[in-house]
Structures are given as structure tokens and as C-alpha cells.
Design a protein around this motif. Structure first.
Motif, short mmCIF file in Angstrom:
data_model
loop_
_atom_site.label_atom_id
_atom_site.label_comp_id
_atom_site.label_asym_id
_atom_site.label_seq_id
_atom_site.Cartn_x
_atom_site.Cartn_y
_atom_site.Cartn_z
N LEU A 1 0.88 -1.21 0.03
CA LEU A 1 0.09 -0.02 0.11
C LEU A 1 0.78 1.35 -0.24
O LEU A 1 0.26 2.36 0.22
N GLY A 2 2.15 1.17 -0.47
CA GLY A 2 2.93 2.37 -0.43
C GLY A 2 3.35 2.78 1.27
O GLY A 2 2.98 2.49 2.17
N ASN A 3 4.28 3.80 1.30
CA ASN A 3 4.57 4.23 2.43
C ASN A 3 4.68 6.03 2.37
O ASN A 3 4.84 6.58 3.39
N ASN A 4 4.73 6.28 1.20
CA ASN A 4 4.83 7.80 1.23
C ASN A 4 3.87 8.26 0.10
O ASN A 4 4.06 8.63 -1.08
N PRO A 5 2.52 8.67 0.34
CA PRO A 5 1.81 8.05 1.59
C PRO A 5 1.40 6.76 1.58
O PRO A 5 1.13 6.02 0.62
N VAL B 1 -11.42 -2.06 5.38
CA VAL B 1 -12.07 -2.61 4.22
C VAL B 1 -11.08 -2.38 3.04
O VAL B 1 -10.52 -1.06 3.08
N VAL B 2 -10.45 -3.24 2.14
CA VAL B 2 -9.39 -3.02 1.30
C VAL B 2 -10.21 -2.97 -0.06
O VAL B 2 -11.11 -3.73 -0.12
N TYR B 3 -9.97 -1.80 -0.98
CA TYR B 3 -10.89 -1.73 -2.18
C TYR B 3 -9.83 -1.86 -3.33
O TYR B 3 -8.58 -1.26 -3.07
N ASP B 4 -9.95 -2.89 -4.12
CA ASP B 4 -9.09 -2.82 -5.25
C ASP B 4 -9.96 -3.40 -6.48
O ASP B 4 -11.06 -3.84 -6.44
N ALA C 1 -6.92 -7.76 -3.44
CA ALA C 1 -7.60 -7.12 -2.14
C ALA C 1 -7.67 -8.28 -1.02
O ALA C 1 -7.29 -7.89 0.09
N SER C 2 -7.65 -9.34 -1.41
CA SER C 2 -7.58 -10.45 -0.34
C SER C 2 -6.27 -10.61 0.15
O SER C 2 -6.07 -10.69 1.51
N ASP C 3 -5.25 -10.55 -0.43
CA ASP C 3 -3.71 -10.40 0.08
C ASP C 3 -3.39 -9.45 0.72
O ASP C 3 -2.99 -9.49 1.83
N ILE C 4 -4.14 -8.36 0.34
CA ILE C 4 -3.75 -7.31 1.53
C ILE C 4 -4.51 -7.26 2.53
O ILE C 4 -3.84 -6.80 3.76
N ARG C 5 -5.67 -7.56 2.52
CA ARG C 5 -6.48 -8.01 3.90
C ARG C 5 -5.62 -8.84 4.95
O ARG C 5 -5.67 -8.54 5.94
N ALA C 6 -5.33 -10.00 4.24
CA ALA C 6 -4.33 -10.75 4.97
C ALA C 6 -3.17 -10.11 5.55
O ALA C 6 -2.94 -10.24 6.88
N GLY D 1 -14.25 -5.32 -2.45
CA GLY D 1 -13.79 -4.74 -1.02
C GLY D 1 -13.62 -6.15 -0.16
O GLY D 1 -14.28 -7.09 -0.33
N ARG D 2 -12.64 -6.12 0.66
CA ARG D 2 -12.43 -7.35 1.50
C ARG D 2 -11.86 -6.62 2.71
O ARG D 2 -11.09 -5.85 2.84
N GLY D 3 -12.60 -7.17 3.91
CA GLY D 3 -12.64 -6.28 5.21
C GLY D 3 -12.65 -7.27 6.52
O GLY D 3 -13.01 -8.65 6.23
N PHE D 4 -12.61 -6.81 7.54
CA PHE D 4 -12.90 -7.41 8.69
C PHE D 4 -13.06 -6.33 10.03
O PHE D 4 -12.88 -5.15 9.75
N ASP D 5 -13.57 -7.07 11.04
CA ASP D 5 -14.13 -6.17 12.44
C ASP D 5 -12.94 -6.58 13.31
O ASP D 5 -12.60 -7.73 13.25
#
Length: 123
Positions: free
Chosen positions: A20-24, A68-71, A77-82, A112-116
Motif C-alpha cells: 500500500l505504499g509508504n509515502n503516503p 476494508v481494502v478496495y481494489d 484485495a484479499s492478499d492485502i487484507r491478510a 472490497g475485502r475487510g474485517f472487524d
């Protein structure tokens, strides 16, 4: 009420910043800025409660939040959520995975892939 340190925690994780980058870092509270390129994540507080005591003021806040990750790519999206889950889990409790979400905006498929999660924060 304390602010949940989602962004600082994720910014400190090289696995998340690689995705997701770092800057920003493309993790936003409540809503992503208009025109933000995929992928990105959005987190929001669902509820927050002070853990009150009978003999003194609360010394812990219990905050429930969702992320929630949007892609445009469902696997990414699932990999980033993990990766986000792995980064946050040492600090909070994951309480449930959201059902996979899909919508079509203009000519773009958005997944969208997310969790609580629940986070207890010292005051």
C-alpha cells in the motif's frame, strides 16, 4: 476516547507498506480522497466504550473498528487484507471477516475485502 493507532501500526510493517505504499500509506480514516488509485484501505470506528470502574474513572477504552481494502483485483484485495490482519492481530482482536463485496463504478469492478476488530487502549 483514544484514537486507534491503525495507520502508525500499518506504516511500521514493511509487508503492508510494500502493498500500500509508504509515502503516503494508502490507508485512510472513514473515506479515501476522491480519485485515489487502487489498491487502498479505509478504516472506521464502529463504536467506542470506556471500560468504567466502580471505584475510579475508566483506564481503558474498548474500540470496535472495521477495515476494508478496495481494489480492482479481488485476489490482491484479499492478499492485502491478510497482510493487514497479520500486522494488526498482535495489537487487537479480529472478530469477524466481512463477506466479499463487489460493485461496479463506471467501467471499473471494485472489490472490497475487510474485517472487524476490537482494540483495548490504555488511557
Amino acid at each position: 476516547m483514544n484514537i486507534v493507532p491503525v495507520v502508525p501500526t500499518l506504516r511500521a510493517d514493511p509487508n503492508v507498506t510494500a502493498l500500500l505504499g509508504n509515502n503516503p500509506l494508502k490507508v485512510f480514516e472513514d473515506v479515501a480522497p476522491t480519485g485515489t488509485a487502487f489498491p487502498y484501505a479505509v478504516w472506521s470506528v464502529v463504536t467506542g466504550n470506556p471500560e468504567n470502574n466502580l471505584d475510579c474513572a475508566a483506564n481503558i477504552d474498548h474500540v470496535s473498528f472495521q477495515i476494508v481494502v478496495y481494489d480492482s483485483n479481488p485476489k490482491r484485495a484479499s492478499d492485502i487484507r491478510a497482510a493487514i490482519r497479520t500486522s494488526l492481530e498482535p495489537h487487537c482482536y479480529i472478530t469477524g471477516i466481512h463477506p466479499n463485496h463487489f460493485e461496479r463504478i463506471n467501467d471499473t469492478n471494485v472489490f472490497g475485502r475487510g474485517f472487524d476488530a476490537n482494540w483495548w487502549l490504555d488511557r
